[in-house]
Motif scaffolding. Structure first.
Motif, PDB file in Angstrom:
ATOM      1  N   UNK A  52       0.833  -1.208   0.000  1.00 27.55           N
ATOM      2  CA  UNK A  52       0.000   0.000   0.000  1.00 27.55           C
ATOM      3  C   UNK A  52       0.867   1.258   0.000  1.00 27.55           C
ATOM      4  N   UNK A  53       1.962   1.233   0.745  1.00 31.04           N
ATOM      5  CA  UNK A  53       2.878   2.377   0.757  1.00 31.04           C
ATOM      6  C   UNK A  53       3.472   2.589  -0.632  1.00 31.04           C
ATOM      7  N   UNK A  54       3.831   1.519  -1.297  1.00 30.64           N
ATOM      8  CA  UNK A  54       4.377   1.639  -2.659  1.00 30.64           C
ATOM      9  C   UNK A  54       3.342   2.239  -3.608  1.00 30.64           C
ATOM     10  N   UNK A  55       2.081   1.853  -3.454  1.00 34.76           N
ATOM     11  CA  UNK A  55       1.023   2.425  -4.289  1.00 34.76           C
ATOM     12  C   UNK A  55       0.891   3.928  -4.039  1.00 34.76           C
ATOM     13  N   UNK A  56       0.937   4.323  -2.768  1.00 34.80           N
ATOM     14  CA  UNK A  56       0.825   5.743  -2.423  1.00 34.80           C
ATOM     15  C   UNK A  56       2.015   6.514  -2.995  1.00 34.80           C
ATOM     16  N   UNK A  57       3.206   5.946  -2.892  1.00 36.57           N
ATOM     17  CA  UNK A  57       4.391   6.599  -3.459  1.00 36.57           C
ATOM     18  C   UNK A  57       4.237   6.800  -4.959  1.00 36.57           C
ATOM     19  N   UNK A  58       3.771   5.765  -5.641  1.00 30.75           N
ATOM     20  CA  UNK A  58       3.557   5.871  -7.082  1.00 30.75           C
ATOM     21  C   UNK A  58       2.547   6.955  -7.421  1.00 30.75           C
ATOM     22  N   UNK A  59       1.471   7.011  -6.642  1.00 31.28           N
ATOM     23  CA  UNK A  59       0.462   8.048  -6.858  1.00 31.28           C
ATOM     24  C   UNK A  59       1.024   9.439  -6.637  1.00 31.28           C
ATOM     25  N   UNK A  62       3.170  10.476  -9.533  1.00 29.33           N
ATOM     26  CA  UNK A  62       2.321  10.838 -10.666  1.00 29.33           C
ATOM     27  C   UNK A  62       1.718  12.221 -10.476  1.00 29.33           C
ATOM     28  N   UNK A  63       1.239  12.498  -9.269  1.00 33.86           N
ATOM     29  CA  UNK A  63       0.671  13.816  -8.972  1.00 33.86           C
ATOM     30  C   UNK A  63       1.747  14.897  -9.107  1.00 33.86           C
ATOM     31  N   UNK A  64       2.939  14.616  -8.636  1.00 35.35           N
ATOM     32  CA  UNK A  64       4.036  15.579  -8.746  1.00 35.35           C
ATOM     33  C   UNK A  64       4.352  15.911 -10.196  1.00 35.35           C
ATOM     34  N   UNK A  65       4.390  14.878 -11.042  1.00 34.00           N
ATOM     35  CA  UNK A  65       4.662  15.105 -12.470  1.00 34.00           C
ATOM     36  C   UNK A  65       3.558  15.947 -13.098  1.00 34.00           C
ATOM     37  N   UNK A  66       2.316  15.647 -12.739  1.00 35.57           N
ATOM     38  CA  UNK A  66       1.201  16.437 -13.273  1.00 35.57           C
ATOM     39  C   UNK A  66       1.277  17.888 -12.810  1.00 35.57           C
ATOM     40  N   UNK A  70       1.433  21.171 -15.090  1.00 39.58           N
ATOM     41  CA  UNK A  70       0.465  22.263 -14.950  1.00 39.58           C
ATOM     42  C   UNK A  70       1.155  23.599 -14.691  1.00 39.58           C
ATOM     43  N   UNK A  71       2.204  23.578 -13.892  1.00 39.64           N
ATOM     44  CA  UNK A  71       2.946  24.812 -13.636  1.00 39.64           C
ATOM     45  C   UNK A  71       3.566  25.343 -14.922  1.00 39.64           C
TER      46      UNK A  71
END
Length: 132
Positions: A52-59, A62-66, A70-71
């Motif tokens: 679950x921690x690995x999934x959160x890290x991946x998310x 992904x959010x950081x890249x987005x 956007x910036x």
């Protein structure tokens, strides 16, 4: 006779000791089995939590890249907007007229300073009054 009684008494003590040892081992084995089950359960929970921690890290990655994308898009849009302000001379005139309306200039002053037709100046004043 006393010898036989002592022998029987010794045999009873030995059987009692053997029974006590067997009972203690059985109880200890039960505790060990219980502890092992608990350890196995905790290990399984640990594996689940790690995934679950690995999934959160991946998310988060992904959010950081987005966010970075956007910036960059926002900066580009702001730059384009600034360029458009300098390209369109009419927009300068209207921006100035809006500023004058906000500062409380009257209709004739706006028409004279911004070289706007009367109808457009009246429209700007009307729009500003509706906002307020």
């Amino acid at each position: 006779m006393i010898f036989e009684v002592l022998l029987l008494l010794n045999l009873a003590i030995v059987f009692f000791a053997i029974g006590f040892i067997l009972r203690t081992r059985t109880l200890q084995k039960g505790r060990d089995d219980s502890k092992q089950k608990e350890i196995d359960s905790l290990c399984q929970q640990n594996v689940i939590l790690r995934s679950e921690i690995e999934e959160v890290r991946g998310g988060l990655l992904s959010i950081g890249k987005r966010m970075l994308a956007l910036e960059a898009t926002t900066k580009e849009l702001l730059q384009n907007q600034q360029e458009l302000k300098f390209v369109d001379p009419d927009s300068k005139m209207y921006s100035r007229a809006v500023k004058m309306v906000e500062l409380g200039a009257d209709l004739d002053e706006i028409i004279k300073e911004c070289e706007l037709p009367r109808a457009e100046a009246e429209l700007l004043i009307s729009l500003h009054q509706q906002k307020s």
